[in-house]
Scaffold this motif. Sequence first.
Motif, short mmCIF file in Angstrom:
data_model
loop_
_atom_site.label_atom_id
_atom_site.label_comp_id
_atom_site.label_asym_id
_atom_site.label_seq_id
_atom_site.Cartn_x
_atom_site.Cartn_y
_atom_site.Cartn_z
N PRO A 198 0.81 -1.22 0.00
CA PRO A 198 0.00 0.00 0.00
C PRO A 198 0.84 1.27 0.00
CG PRO A 198 -0.92 -1.60 1.52
CD PRO A 198 0.39 -2.17 1.06
N PRO A 221 -0.52 3.46 -3.27
CA PRO A 221 -1.72 3.69 -2.46
C PRO A 221 -3.00 3.81 -3.28
CG PRO A 221 -0.33 5.65 -2.53
CD PRO A 221 0.46 4.55 -3.13
N ASP A 222 -2.91 4.45 -4.46
CA ASP A 222 -4.11 4.60 -5.29
C ASP A 222 -4.63 3.26 -5.77
OD1 ASP A 222 -3.97 7.33 -4.97
OD2 ASP A 222 -2.91 7.69 -6.86
N PHE A 231 -4.29 0.31 -4.30
CA PHE A 231 -4.89 -0.44 -3.19
C PHE A 231 -6.22 0.19 -2.77
CE2 PHE A 231 -0.75 -2.32 -3.04
CZ PHE A 231 -0.95 -3.56 -2.46
N ARG A 232 -6.34 1.51 -2.87
CA ARG A 232 -7.63 2.14 -2.58
C ARG A 232 -8.67 1.71 -3.61
NH1 ARG A 232 -4.60 6.74 -0.81
NH2 ARG A 232 -4.63 7.61 -2.91
N LEU A 233 -8.25 1.63 -4.88
CA LEU A 233 -9.18 1.19 -5.92
C LEU A 233 -9.62 -0.25 -5.69
CD1 LEU A 233 -10.60 1.70 -8.62
CD2 LEU A 233 -8.48 0.96 -9.78
N ASP A 270 -9.86 -1.75 -2.82
CA ASP A 270 -10.78 -1.74 -1.69
C ASP A 270 -12.17 -1.26 -2.10
OD1 ASP A 270 -8.84 -2.69 0.00
OD2 ASP A 270 -8.23 -0.71 0.71
N VAL A 271 -12.23 -0.22 -2.93
CA VAL A 271 -13.52 0.32 -3.37
C VAL A 271 -14.28 -0.71 -4.19
CG1 VAL A 271 -14.61 2.04 -4.86
CG2 VAL A 271 -12.80 2.73 -3.31
N ARG A 322 -15.51 -3.67 -2.02
CA ARG A 322 -16.70 -3.35 -1.21
C ARG A 322 -17.97 -3.40 -2.05
NH1 ARG A 322 -13.31 0.62 1.32
NH2 ARG A 322 -14.16 2.21 -0.06
#
Length: 255
Positions: free
Chosen positions: A65, A69-70, A72-74, A76-77, A80
């Motif tokens: 991450p 970071p971008d 891993f955020r994508l 996660d989004v 979900r």
Amino acid sequence: MLFRSGLIALGILTCCFSILWALVTGGTPSILASIGILAGAAALIPTIRALRVRVAAPDGLLLTPEDAPDLFRLIDVIARKIVAVPFAAVKINGDFKLGIQQIPRWGVFGGYANHLYVGAPLLLALSADEFCALLAHEIAHLGGGQRRFGAWIYRVRESWQQLASKFAVPANAFDRTLAHYYRWYVPWFYAYSFASARTHEYESDQLAAYVTSAQTLGRALIQVELASRFLSDIYWARFPIWRSEERRVGKECRS
């Protein structure tokens, strides 16, 4: 193969029950039951071992991450919105591919670890939205909710495919025996589960379109097709040493 293993396990349980019943009622355990347990275990253990196959993790640079970071955020989004699943590793490599390789710990018996790999050339060929659509499609293959059975069928098909090379060149007499069963069972299983696998593929497309849009997913698929053809037929054609290998890779990307 799983049916055969199940019959062996059922036979062992039956023999165990016979022995326990004799002990509880004060009788003498049957010698045949004892022999059955030993014979069943002798057949079951090598069968399970034969159905285990080692699958190498995808090549590439391991990402954290902190490194991306971008990305891993994508992940996660999207997770979900579709299905929350852990990833054992996220890697970036030089292939024109994006995918999730599920490595089974116990062969066809499951225990999957998810390895996401992202090809840098693919990132250069797609917009952010198009990459998001393809990533959502791959994550959708992991199932979730009412799609768990379809995802399980999809994984089992992949697991049987991974055993193909092992049974193509059996290492011993026992593997040769199992190879005959494999050649009979797997084509039947593939044919029987084909409709379920196709439905799972279509549902993954629908979820990817839900996360982004149908137009974005369509553009992404078209771009991957055109770019892979360009790489295999034009770009790598300038380098005869790598041409044959890259054409093979290009065909795999389109399959």
